[in-house]
Design a protein around this motif. Structure first.
Motif, mmCIF file in Angstrom:
data_model
loop_
_atom_site.group_PDB
_atom_site.id
_atom_site.type_symbol
_atom_site.label_atom_id
_atom_site.label_comp_id
_atom_site.label_asym_id
_atom_site.label_seq_id
_atom_site.Cartn_x
_atom_site.Cartn_y
_atom_site.Cartn_z
ATOM 1 N N UNK A 32 0.881 -1.166 0.000
ATOM 2 C CA UNK A 32 0.000 0.000 0.000
ATOM 3 C C UNK A 32 0.918 1.215 0.000
ATOM 4 N N UNK A 34 1.324 5.622 0.002
ATOM 5 C CA UNK A 34 0.649 6.797 0.549
ATOM 6 C C UNK A 34 1.424 8.074 0.220
ATOM 7 N N UNK A 36 1.437 11.907 1.969
ATOM 8 C CA UNK A 36 0.978 12.811 3.023
ATOM 9 C C UNK A 36 1.623 14.180 2.788
ATOM 10 N N UNK A 49 -3.893 7.487 -1.261
ATOM 11 C CA UNK A 49 -3.358 6.182 -0.940
ATOM 12 C C UNK A 49 -3.757 5.218 -2.042
ATOM 13 N N UNK A 90 5.441 13.653 2.166
ATOM 14 C CA UNK A 90 5.986 12.373 2.608
ATOM 15 C C UNK A 90 5.297 11.216 1.894
ATOM 16 N N UNK A 94 3.023 0.647 3.431
ATOM 17 C CA UNK A 94 2.502 -0.037 4.607
ATOM 18 C C UNK A 94 2.926 -1.494 4.609
ATOM 19 N N UNK A 95 3.362 -1.916 5.781
ATOM 20 C CA UNK A 95 3.709 -3.309 6.000
ATOM 21 C C UNK A 95 2.902 -3.830 7.172
ATOM 22 N N UNK A 96 2.756 -5.108 7.193
ATOM 23 C CA UNK A 96 2.040 -5.734 8.298
ATOM 24 C C UNK A 96 3.015 -6.056 9.408
ATOM 25 N N UNK A 97 2.631 -5.801 10.626
ATOM 26 C CA UNK A 97 3.488 -6.163 11.768
ATOM 27 C C UNK A 97 2.584 -6.600 12.906
ATOM 28 N N UNK A 105 -2.073 -4.646 12.429
ATOM 29 C CA UNK A 105 -2.490 -3.414 11.757
ATOM 30 C C UNK A 105 -1.377 -2.966 10.835
ATOM 31 N N UNK A 106 -1.764 -2.259 9.799
ATOM 32 C CA UNK A 106 -0.762 -1.724 8.880
ATOM 33 C C UNK A 106 0.227 -0.828 9.609
ATOM 34 N N UNK A 107 1.474 -0.943 9.278
ATOM 35 C CA UNK A 107 2.519 -0.087 9.826
ATOM 36 C C UNK A 107 3.175 0.647 8.673
ATOM 37 N N UNK A 108 3.276 1.943 8.816
ATOM 38 C CA UNK A 108 3.834 2.764 7.754
ATOM 39 C C UNK A 108 5.336 2.960 7.909
ATOM 40 N N UNK A 110 8.109 5.549 6.209
ATOM 41 C CA UNK A 110 8.131 6.787 5.443
ATOM 42 C C UNK A 110 9.454 6.996 4.720
ATOM 43 N N UNK A 111 9.352 7.716 3.612
ATOM 44 C CA UNK A 111 10.540 8.189 2.940
ATOM 45 C C UNK A 111 11.107 9.400 3.660
#
Lengths: 119, 113
Positions: A32, A34, A36, A49, A90, A94-97, A105-108, A110-111
């Motif tokens: 996923x 995104x 921002x 997104x 930004x 999203x990764x799963x953790x 829950x999805x975990x973001x 960022x660049x």
């Protein structure tokens, strides 16, 4: 390991000029993605997104658009910048953790961000 | 997505333990609680995620009571470098709306010498 690249890091653009910010993710598939924006001293505003190629949801402003031409590439564009477009942009994926196969829950991640100043 | 409420700001001193509480009264059964830290001119960074009771990692601890309507991020022995904005989010990956990840205003933590 997964990495996210975002560029350019800084740009200064005149009002009415076009914009293109690019983001790529490595080391993962079907992320996923995104975009921002954070205005000075403000919170994070979700712009777009995407859950897959050509699947993009827009949360805001009409003068910005996003595209996902490839699985791990996400581009933010504008045809004509406004003064209010200034800010810190930004990209994130999203990764799963969590525990278990389905839970979590999805975990973001960022660049480094792109700071845009519109004059 | 469950809405969260956090204090706007907090102050503390180096060496102290800092606890930031987040309220999420409408948390759903499958929601997880995730905390991020953001320094100026950087994107938020994942700190910790949990579902219930207590989770601990090398950075922080997360305490979640049985009713899960709130959670507390605990930072042990803070230093000046812990000055940042901390965000609490709740969500569930399996929820069809989970892809839309929205940040609240966060808590601005200031650490003094």
């Amino acid at each position: 390991s997964q990495t996210i690249h975002q560029w350019p890091a800084t740009l200064v653009q005149p009002v009415g000029s076009p914009l293109s910010l690019e983001c790529t993710v490595e080391g993962t598939s079907n992320p996923n993605l995104y975009w921002y924006r954070q205005a000075a001293g403000r919170g994070l505003q979700l712009l777009f997104y995407s859950i897959g190629i050509d699947q993009i949801s827009s949360e805001v402003p009409q003068n910005l658009s996003a595209s996902r031409p490839q699985d791990r590439q996400f581009i933010l564009s504008s045809k004509k910048l406004l003064l209010s477009d200034s800010g810190f942009y930004l990209c994130a994926w999203a990764s799963y953790r969590g525990q278990g196969v389905q839970a979590g829950a999805n975990v973001l991640t960022f660049g480094a961000g792109s700071r845009l100043t519109v004059l | 997505l469950a809405k969260t409420t956090q204090p706007i700001s907090m102050d503390s001193y180096e060496g102290q333990e800092v606890n930031i509480t987040c309220s999420h009264n409408n948390i759903a059964t499958n929601d997880y609680i995730t905390w991020y830290q953001q320094f100026p001119s950087q994107g938020p960074r994942f700190i910790i995620q949990g579902y219930k009771t207590k989770v601990t990692n090398e950075v922080a601890s997360l305490f979640i009571p049985a009713d899960r309507k709130s959670s507390t991020l605990s930072l042990p022995r803070v230093s000046l470098s812990d000055t940042a904005v901390y965000y609490c989010l709740v969500g569930d990956k399996s929820d069809s709306s989970a892809s839309k990840i929205i940040f609240g205003s966060g808590t601005r933590l200031s650490i003094r010498p």
